[in-house]
Design a protein around this motif. Structure first.
Motif, PDB file in Angstrom:
ATOM      1  N   ALA A 113       0.858  -1.210  -0.076  1.00 22.95           N
ATOM      2  CA  ALA A 113      -0.105  -0.179  -0.053  1.00 22.95           C
ATOM      3  C   ALA A 113       1.081   1.060  -0.088  1.00 22.95           C
ATOM      4  O   ALA A 113       0.563   2.323  -0.685  1.00 22.95           O
ATOM      5  N   ASN A 114       2.123   1.011   0.588  1.00 28.88           N
ATOM      6  CA  ASN A 114       2.827   2.366   0.887  1.00 28.88           C
ATOM      7  C   ASN A 114       4.278   2.186   0.621  1.00 28.88           C
ATOM      8  O   ASN A 114       5.137   2.834   0.948  1.00 28.88           O
ATOM      9  N   TYR A 115       4.798   0.984   0.558  1.00 31.51           N
ATOM     10  CA  TYR A 115       5.982   0.462   0.399  1.00 31.51           C
ATOM     11  C   TYR A 115       6.795   0.255   1.965  1.00 31.51           C
ATOM     12  O   TYR A 115       7.952  -0.257   2.026  1.00 31.51           O
ATOM     13  N   ASP A 116       6.048   0.703   2.934  1.00 29.43           N
ATOM     14  CA  ASP A 116       6.526   0.446   4.521  1.00 29.43           C
ATOM     15  C   ASP A 116       6.491  -1.103   4.861  1.00 29.43           C
ATOM     16  O   ASP A 116       7.163  -1.643   5.463  1.00 29.43           O
ATOM     17  N   GLU A 117       5.291  -1.705   4.278  1.00 28.63           N
ATOM     18  CA  GLU A 117       4.820  -3.003   4.454  1.00 28.63           C
ATOM     19  C   GLU A 117       4.687  -3.712   3.221  1.00 28.63           C
ATOM     20  O   GLU A 117       3.809  -3.022   2.429  1.00 28.63           O
ATOM     21  N   ILE A 118       5.341  -4.613   2.708  1.00 35.12           N
ATOM     22  CA  ILE A 118       5.484  -5.301   1.526  1.00 35.12           C
ATOM     23  C   ILE A 118       5.141  -6.598   1.640  1.00 35.12           C
ATOM     24  O   ILE A 118       5.904  -7.456   2.404  1.00 35.12           O
ATOM     25  N   ALA A 119       4.050  -7.380   1.272  1.00 32.61           N
ATOM     26  CA  ALA A 119       3.581  -8.506   1.224  1.00 32.61           C
ATOM     27  C   ALA A 119       3.959  -9.188   0.005  1.00 32.61           C
ATOM     28  O   ALA A 119       3.563  -9.118  -1.155  1.00 32.61           O
ATOM     29  N   PHE A 120       4.641 -10.542   0.311  1.00 34.73           N
ATOM     30  CA  PHE A 120       5.093 -11.402  -0.974  1.00 34.73           C
ATOM     31  C   PHE A 120       4.328 -12.735  -0.457  1.00 34.73           C
ATOM     32  O   PHE A 120       4.201 -13.283   0.375  1.00 34.73           O
ATOM     33  N   VAL A 121       3.533 -13.224  -1.841  1.00 33.59           N
ATOM     34  CA  VAL A 121       2.477 -14.095  -1.609  1.00 33.59           C
ATOM     35  C   VAL A 121       2.875 -15.083  -2.606  1.00 33.59           C
ATOM     36  O   VAL A 121       3.091 -14.792  -3.837  1.00 33.59           O
ATOM     37  N   LEU A 122       3.079 -16.385  -2.231  1.00 33.01           N
ATOM     38  CA  LEU A 122       3.251 -17.356  -2.971  1.00 33.01           C
ATOM     39  C   LEU A 122       2.153 -18.454  -2.990  1.00 33.01           C
ATOM     40  O   LEU A 122       1.940 -19.233  -1.803  1.00 33.01           O
ATOM     41  N   PRO A 123       1.251 -18.777  -4.143  1.00 33.18           N
ATOM     42  CA  PRO A 123       0.085 -19.693  -4.205  1.00 33.18           C
ATOM     43  C   PRO A 123       0.683 -21.036  -4.455  1.00 33.18           C
ATOM     44  O   PRO A 123       1.564 -21.260  -5.109  1.00 33.18           O
ATOM     45  N   ASP A 124       0.067 -21.883  -3.955  1.00 32.96           N
ATOM     46  CA  ASP A 124       0.300 -23.305  -4.312  1.00 32.96           C
ATOM     47  C   ASP A 124      -0.799 -23.982  -4.206  1.00 32.96           C
ATOM     48  O   ASP A 124      -1.960 -23.709  -3.557  1.00 32.96           O
ATOM     49  N   TYR A 125      -0.942 -25.231  -4.753  1.00 33.70           N
ATOM     50  CA  TYR A 125      -2.302 -26.353  -4.743  1.00 33.70           C
ATOM     51  C   TYR A 125      -1.949 -27.480  -3.983  1.00 33.70           C
ATOM     52  O   TYR A 125      -0.781 -28.205  -4.130  1.00 33.70           O
ATOM     53  N   GLU A 126      -2.602 -27.966  -2.813  1.00 30.93           N
ATOM     54  CA  GLU A 126      -2.507 -29.103  -2.159  1.00 30.93           C
ATOM     55  C   GLU A 126      -3.559 -30.007  -2.444  1.00 30.93           C
ATOM     56  O   GLU A 126      -4.821 -29.623  -2.476  1.00 30.93           O
ATOM     57  N   ARG A 127      -3.318 -31.184  -2.505  1.00 28.41           N
ATOM     58  CA  ARG A 127      -4.472 -32.333  -2.985  1.00 28.41           C
ATOM     59  C   ARG A 127      -5.036 -32.572  -1.705  1.00 28.41           C
ATOM     60  O   ARG A 127      -4.597 -33.130  -0.802  1.00 28.41           O
ATOM     61  N   VAL A 128      -6.447 -32.331  -1.805  1.00 26.54           N
ATOM     62  CA  VAL A 128      -7.749 -32.808  -0.598  1.00 26.54           C
ATOM     63  C   VAL A 128      -8.038 -34.138  -0.793  1.00 26.54           C
ATOM     64  O   VAL A 128      -8.309 -34.983   0.010  1.00 26.54           O
ATOM     65  N   ARG A 136      -3.631 -22.898  -1.562  1.00 29.21           N
ATOM     66  CA  ARG A 136      -2.819 -22.628  -0.330  1.00 29.21           C
ATOM     67  C   ARG A 136      -1.954 -21.406  -0.451  1.00 29.21           C
ATOM     68  O   ARG A 136      -1.085 -21.421  -1.581  1.00 29.21           O
ATOM     69  N   ILE A 137      -2.236 -20.412   0.450  1.00 25.92           N
ATOM     70  CA  ILE A 137      -1.053 -19.493   0.161  1.00 25.92           C
ATOM     71  C   ILE A 137       0.062 -19.334   1.371  1.00 25.92           C
ATOM     72  O   ILE A 137      -0.356 -19.396   2.460  1.00 25.92           O
ATOM     73  N   SER A 138       1.241 -19.177   0.984  1.00 27.74           N
ATOM     74  CA  SER A 138       2.238 -18.796   1.655  1.00 27.74           C
ATOM     75  C   SER A 138       2.414 -17.240   1.778  1.00 27.74           C
ATOM     76  O   SER A 138       2.481 -16.899   0.665  1.00 27.74           O
ATOM     77  N   LYS A 139       2.809 -16.762   2.793  1.00 28.35           N
ATOM     78  CA  LYS A 139       2.910 -15.158   2.676  1.00 28.35           C
ATOM     79  C   LYS A 139       4.013 -14.639   3.729  1.00 28.35           C
ATOM     80  O   LYS A 139       4.215 -15.315   4.595  1.00 28.35           O
ATOM     81  N   LEU A 140       4.658 -13.891   3.114  1.00 26.53           N
ATOM     82  CA  LEU A 140       5.836 -13.208   3.786  1.00 26.53           C
ATOM     83  C   LEU A 140       5.394 -11.621   3.755  1.00 26.53           C
ATOM     84  O   LEU A 140       5.437 -11.017   2.689  1.00 26.53           O
ATOM     85  N   VAL A 141       5.575 -10.952   5.216  1.00 24.77           N
ATOM     86  CA  VAL A 141       5.043  -9.519   5.137  1.00 24.77           C
ATOM     87  C   VAL A 141       6.417  -8.864   5.676  1.00 24.77           C
ATOM     88  O   VAL A 141       6.652  -9.100   6.807  1.00 24.77           O
ATOM     89  N   LEU A 142       6.973  -8.154   4.880  1.00 23.63           N
ATOM     90  CA  LEU A 142       8.323  -7.341   5.015  1.00 23.63           C
ATOM     91  C   LEU A 142       7.806  -6.040   5.739  1.00 23.63           C
ATOM     92  O   LEU A 142       7.078  -5.338   4.972  1.00 23.63           O
ATOM     93  N   HIS A 143       8.130  -5.827   6.867  1.00 25.38           N
ATOM     94  CA  HIS A 143       8.141  -4.635   7.602  1.00 25.38           C
ATOM     95  C   HIS A 143       9.503  -4.147   7.494  1.00 25.38           C
ATOM     96  O   HIS A 143      10.504  -4.303   8.186  1.00 25.38           O
TER      97      HIS A 143
END
Length: 207
Positions: A113-128, A136-143
């Motif tokens: 939203a403002n580059y102070d907080e940056i979210a990196f999102v990696l989607p993947d699929y898991e078999r149910v 399935r979403i893996s997320k890294l939020v950089l402050h």
């Protein structure tokens, strides 16, 4: 004695640690991937913006998006998208990831939203179950002004190392976002430092 690859990784970690707090624009996101050694011929021009209308976002969600960039694309099969938005809420990240996942099989999404907080999102699929998969979403939020070791390690682990195909790079991203591996690496490094300090401070009893 450190190996050459270990030295390169250590240098990259220090360079990233210095650079990330300076990120303040889309252009800087591109520079981050240049720093991570991503090939120039696969990085896009940061002045090029995608037409938001070409994506199937609902009106309410589309209005939260200020700009979309394609930062990188490997063989047109593995893109990196940057979205400048008005929010980085979990619900919004989940929604835009789902829309992109309906169109692209594999990708990395960066949202800020403002580059102070940056979210990196990696989607993947898991078999149910047989024939059915769940997103399935893996997320890294950089402050960026409060970087954790594990966050920095994830970014460094994404560095390009002449991966021969988009599948190899995708595998690298998945391993980079593996929290258990990153945490284990952190404690191994911490343990090594601890024993180095202890050996330097504690004298043998027979001295």
């Amino acid at each position: 004695m450190e190996t050459s690859s270990t030295t390169v990784e250590a240098n990259l970690r220090e360079e990233s640690k210095v650079f990330i707090p300076k990120i303040g624009s889309a252009k800087d996101i591109y520079k981050l991937f240049q720093l991570l050694r991503y090939p120039e011929d696969k990085l896009f021009d940061p002045s090029y913006k995608r037409d938001i209308g070409e994506f199937d976002f609902k009106k309410d969600e589309r209005e939260k998006i200020k700009a979309i960039y394609t930062v990188f694309s490997y063989e047109k099969d593995l893109p990196i998208f940057l979205i400048e938005s008005k929010t980085t809420s979990h619900a919004f990240l989940k929604y835009v990831t789902k829309v992109l996942a309906d169109r692209y099989l594999r990708f990395l999404l960066i949202v800020t939203a403002n580059y102070d907080e940056i979210a990196f999102v990696l989607p993947d699929y898991e078999r149910v179950e047989t024939g059915k998969h769940k997103l399935r979403i893996s997320k890294l939020v950089l402050h960026k002004d409060d970087l954790y070791y594990t966050d920095l390690e994830t970014i460094v682990n994404m560095a390009f190392q002449d991966e021969k195909s988009w599948r190899d790079l995708w595998k690298k991203w998945r391993e980079a976002f593996d929290v258990e591996k990153v945490t284990e690496r952190f404690f191994l490094d911490y343990q090594e430092i601890f024993f180095k300090i202890r050996s330097a401070v504690v004298k043998p009893e027979n001295c």
